[in-house]
Scaffold this motif. Sequence first.
Motif, PDB file in Angstrom:
ATOM      1  N   PHE A   1       0.822  -1.173  -0.399  1.00 21.08           N
ATOM      2  CA  PHE A   1      -0.353  -0.106  -0.017  1.00 21.08           C
ATOM      3  C   PHE A   1       1.058   1.511  -0.439  1.00 21.08           C
ATOM      4  O   PHE A   1       0.266   2.314  -0.245  1.00 21.08           O
ATOM      5  N   GLU A   2       2.592   1.387   0.651  1.00 25.88           N
ATOM      6  CA  GLU A   2       3.031   1.866   0.015  1.00 25.88           C
ATOM      7  C   GLU A   2       3.819   2.613  -0.803  1.00 25.88           C
ATOM      8  O   GLU A   2       3.994   3.758  -1.449  1.00 25.88           O
ATOM      9  N   ASP A   3       4.251   1.263  -0.797  1.00 24.78           N
ATOM     10  CA  ASP A   3       5.387   1.399  -2.028  1.00 24.78           C
ATOM     11  C   ASP A   3       5.035   0.899  -3.561  1.00 24.78           C
ATOM     12  O   ASP A   3       5.451   1.249  -5.017  1.00 24.78           O
ATOM     13  N   GLY A   4       3.556   1.368  -3.178  1.00 24.17           N
ATOM     14  CA  GLY A   4       2.695   0.481  -5.059  1.00 24.17           C
ATOM     15  C   GLY A   4       2.683  -0.817  -5.589  1.00 24.17           C
ATOM     16  O   GLY A   4       3.029  -0.850  -6.642  1.00 24.17           O
ATOM     17  N   VAL A   5       3.107  -2.257  -4.532  1.00 25.81           N
ATOM     18  CA  VAL A   5       3.509  -2.797  -5.077  1.00 25.81           C
ATOM     19  C   VAL A   5       1.532  -3.797  -5.516  1.00 25.81           C
ATOM     20  O   VAL A   5       2.273  -4.581  -6.676  1.00 25.81           O
ATOM     21  N   LEU A   6       1.543  -3.137  -5.098  1.00 27.20           N
ATOM     22  CA  LEU A   6      -0.425  -3.884  -4.961  1.00 27.20           C
ATOM     23  C   LEU A   6      -0.365  -2.776  -6.602  1.00 27.20           C
ATOM     24  O   LEU A   6      -1.143  -4.207  -8.091  1.00 27.20           O
ATOM     25  N   ARG A   7      -0.510  -1.982  -7.184  1.00 27.85           N
ATOM     26  CA  ARG A   7      -0.483  -0.906  -8.644  1.00 27.85           C
ATOM     27  C   ARG A   7       0.354  -2.739  -9.031  1.00 27.85           C
ATOM     28  O   ARG A   7      -0.544  -2.889 -10.506  1.00 27.85           O
ATOM     29  N   THR A   8       1.248  -2.653  -9.029  1.00 24.35           N
ATOM     30  CA  THR A   8       2.234  -3.671 -10.520  1.00 24.35           C
ATOM     31  C   THR A   8       1.781  -4.537 -10.229  1.00 24.35           C
ATOM     32  O   THR A   8       1.632  -5.318 -10.953  1.00 24.35           O
ATOM     33  N   LEU A   9       1.372  -5.184  -9.110  1.00 29.86           N
ATOM     34  CA  LEU A   9       1.048  -6.994  -9.054  1.00 29.86           C
ATOM     35  C   LEU A   9      -0.320  -6.885 -10.328  1.00 29.86           C
ATOM     36  O   LEU A   9      -0.510  -7.832 -11.141  1.00 29.86           O
ATOM     37  N   ILE A  10      -0.979  -5.660 -10.053  1.00 33.87           N
ATOM     38  CA  ILE A  10      -2.487  -5.588 -10.881  1.00 33.87           C
ATOM     39  C   ILE A  10      -1.766  -5.698 -12.374  1.00 33.87           C
ATOM     40  O   ILE A  10      -2.456  -6.281 -13.365  1.00 33.87           O
ATOM     41  N   ASN A  11      -1.187  -4.458 -12.586  1.00 34.56           N
ATOM     42  CA  ASN A  11      -0.225  -4.435 -14.069  1.00 34.56           C
ATOM     43  C   ASN A  11       0.322  -5.547 -14.362  1.00 34.56           C
ATOM     44  O   ASN A  11      -0.762  -5.601 -16.109  1.00 34.56           O
ATOM     45  N   SER A  12       0.840  -6.575 -13.585  1.00 33.92           N
ATOM     46  CA  SER A  12       1.591  -7.839 -14.192  1.00 33.92           C
ATOM     47  C   SER A  12       0.137  -9.120 -14.717  1.00 33.92           C
ATOM     48  O   SER A  12       0.352  -9.328 -15.780  1.00 33.92           O
ATOM     49  N   LEU A  13      -1.676  -8.647 -13.876  1.00 33.86           N
ATOM     50  CA  LEU A  13      -2.338  -9.852 -14.451  1.00 33.86           C
ATOM     51  C   LEU A  13      -2.723  -9.164 -15.066  1.00 33.86           C
ATOM     52  O   LEU A  13      -3.485  -9.772 -15.890  1.00 33.86           O
ATOM     53  N   ILE A  14      -2.973  -7.177 -15.444  1.00 35.88           N
ATOM     54  CA  ILE A  14      -4.474  -7.600 -16.549  1.00 35.88           C
ATOM     55  C   ILE A  14      -3.453  -7.988 -18.218  1.00 35.88           C
ATOM     56  O   ILE A  14      -3.265  -7.890 -18.620  1.00 35.88           O
ATOM     57  N   ILE A  15      -1.617  -7.779 -17.472  1.00 37.33           N
ATOM     58  CA  ILE A  15      -0.696  -8.002 -18.807  1.00 37.33           C
ATOM     59  C   ILE A  15      -0.573  -9.094 -19.422  1.00 37.33           C
ATOM     60  O   ILE A  15      -1.099  -9.796 -20.433  1.00 37.33           O
ATOM     61  N   ALA A  16      -0.757 -10.183 -17.948  1.00 32.72           N
ATOM     62  CA  ALA A  16      -0.217 -11.726 -18.712  1.00 32.72           C
ATOM     63  C   ALA A  16      -2.037 -12.290 -18.780  1.00 32.72           C
ATOM     64  O   ALA A  16      -2.053 -12.779 -19.603  1.00 32.72           O
ATOM     65  N   ILE A  17      -3.264 -11.580 -18.778  1.00 32.96           N
ATOM     66  CA  ILE A  17      -4.020 -12.154 -18.609  1.00 32.96           C
ATOM     67  C   ILE A  17      -4.381 -11.153 -20.686  1.00 32.96           C
ATOM     68  O   ILE A  17      -5.320 -12.203 -20.861  1.00 32.96           O
ATOM     69  N   CYS A  18      -3.671 -10.012 -20.979  1.00 31.36           N
ATOM     70  CA  CYS A  18      -4.421 -10.110 -22.023  1.00 31.36           C
ATOM     71  C   CYS A  18      -4.040 -10.527 -23.260  1.00 31.36           C
ATOM     72  O   CYS A  18      -3.852 -11.484 -24.496  1.00 31.36           O
ATOM     73  N   THR A  19      -2.473 -10.449 -22.620  1.00 31.66           N
ATOM     74  CA  THR A  19      -1.809 -11.027 -23.400  1.00 31.66           C
ATOM     75  C   THR A  19      -2.398 -12.846 -23.467  1.00 31.66           C
ATOM     76  O   THR A  19      -1.868 -13.663 -24.857  1.00 31.66           O
ATOM     77  N   THR A  20      -2.548 -13.996 -22.747  1.00 33.16           N
ATOM     78  CA  THR A  20      -3.114 -15.006 -22.876  1.00 33.16           C
ATOM     79  C   THR A  20      -4.091 -14.891 -23.415  1.00 33.16           C
ATOM     80  O   THR A  20      -4.420 -15.819 -24.571  1.00 33.16           O
ATOM     81  N   ALA A  21      -5.105 -14.654 -23.635  1.00 26.36           N
ATOM     82  CA  ALA A  21      -6.718 -13.946 -24.487  1.00 26.36           C
ATOM     83  C   ALA A  21      -6.224 -13.788 -25.319  1.00 26.36           C
ATOM     84  O   ALA A  21      -6.915 -14.904 -26.571  1.00 26.36           O
ATOM     85  N   LEU A  22      -5.305 -13.112 -26.004  1.00 22.86           N
ATOM     86  CA  LEU A  22      -5.019 -12.433 -27.447  1.00 22.86           C
ATOM     87  C   LEU A  22      -4.312 -13.749 -28.516  1.00 22.86           C
ATOM     88  O   LEU A  22      -4.874 -13.928 -29.311  1.00 22.86           O
ATOM     89  N   ALA A  23      -3.445 -14.672 -27.416  1.00 20.25           N
ATOM     90  CA  ALA A  23      -2.865 -15.453 -28.089  1.00 20.25           C
ATOM     91  C   ALA A  23      -3.259 -16.903 -28.085  1.00 20.25           C
ATOM     92  O   ALA A  23      -3.508 -17.912 -29.216  1.00 20.25           O
TER      93      ALA A  23
END
Lengths: 291, 276
Positions: free
Chosen positions: B64-86
């Motif tokens: 919550f303070e360093d923003g790891v949550l945000r980056t986990l969400i980014n990774s999740l979005i990217i992994a889901i989108c690229t998997t769906a597209l693939a």
Amino acid sequence: MRGKVSRKTIFGFLGPSVIALALIGIAPLLYALWTSLHFFNLTKLKKVKFVGFENYTSVLTDEVFWQAMGRTFFLLGVSLPLQLGLGLGIALILHKPGLTLLKTLARLSLVLPMATTYAVVGLLGQVMFNQKFGVINQFLSPFGGGNINWIGDSTNAFAMIVFWDVWQWTPFVALVLLAGLTTVPGEIEEAARLETKRWWTVLRYVQLPFLMPGLVAVLILRTADTLKLFDMVFTLTRGGPGSSTEFISLMIQRVGFRGFDQGLASAQAIILLIITIILAQIYIRVFYREV
Amino acid sequence: MAANAAARRSMVWQIVLLALIMLVCVFPFYWMVTTSLKTQIVALESPPVWLFEPTLNNYREALFEDGVLRTLINSLIIAICTTALALCLGVPAAFALARFEFRGKKDLWFWFITNRMVSPIVLALPFFLIARNLGMLDMHITLVLIYLTFNLPIVIWICTDQFRSIPYDLDEAARLEGASQLTILAKICLPLAMPGVAVSAIFSFIFSWNELMFGLILTRTAAKTAPAMAVSFMEGYNLPYGKIMATSTLIVIPVLIFALLASKQLVRGLTMGAVK
């Protein structure tokens, strides 16, 4: 009649994939080829100019490039035999009958290292191999090795990279070889065991032929993966100390992004690509003859 | 009697060795989790302590303070989108490779396998320049696209393998009734190929989620991925080891779960089917 369909249908099914891969996989490579023929420095973008094969001649005569290449193959030469030896041992144990539950658990735990994020392996290395508060030195202290500087010493840093590479990929080798062992027909193996009590005779004359495809796959894929090796080393040592763990992918990254010389780095990348294509050719010749 | 004793001894040895194998595989994860529960003072004790009062502070601060949550969400979005597209692109291509005959099929195979083996740095150099020229640095879509270079071949490979195992007679019957190839894929083959499709999706997710180099080179803040975030803690003196291990734990847990789910197909997928 089987498999004959109109051109339109084939294109409809395959076209999107082929176009996508051409755009993201081939177009960038052509651009890299173009870059490699130019003087192209990120800090001097106004001075981009065609230099022909100059970048290539400087790479091919560059000692640092060949040292990084040599170091990469040295790493392969050290860790692959360890992975093969340990992996074969593990596969033979798991192949023995009995203790089913324990062996299933062991097989599942083997899956964990392979799947671990490479960057996390590097971070774990930083914590576990720390000179002062690392658990590895704590384990070694009864044997007089409690104060080893792993990260700051060239030889030790290299040994540490070997350790993590072996930790992460021995399970892969073990599972590939185990898959090979299960393809040996049961009656042949039993007959052989009635003939001799020596396990290595069975291994050498009965099981080895069935292990060959797996061994060749391991050899080629581990070579390709070592040429790709970046994440784990970058987070653990950044190629240091000095250049003692700077493997080929790290070196190209340094030249291109920390030295800003994209032209030279692209030439190095193209040479690496050519080596990879040769490897892939061998792989496909060995395994997909029927396709 | 002697044979019996020998058998028992071999059994004991096996148990010892199996326990050792499991210990070596699992111990780093144990150390990662326990370090993530240590305060900075405890984490820096020399020699390291094994028993201490655990705290979740590192997780709270990192998320919550360093923003790891945000980056986990980014990774999740990217992994889901690229998997769906693939999957959208790869499943029809796999069907074509399994079912149709045409020229150049072998070259296509070769190309897919080569893609699996090329070092990412080879693509990272030109991709960085192209993304910079197009103003596409630090965007999710850029990583989604570049991850396709390794996800699409793996999806195509695994699914082709799966489609080949479905008997051809089923298509034949449908075709006699006038079904198009697309209908045959959607109505007959795809439902039967679901296990393979699921495994290829897991592979694609794991590879994207684990990737560091492109994330490091192509993102800064807005699309920063979780591994790139974990590495960015490694700067300066007095590193926050507890926080680094907490972030690592958060990154690793989902992949370990997925890998265990796909454990039977892992070897087959990693060798692109050379090993059954």
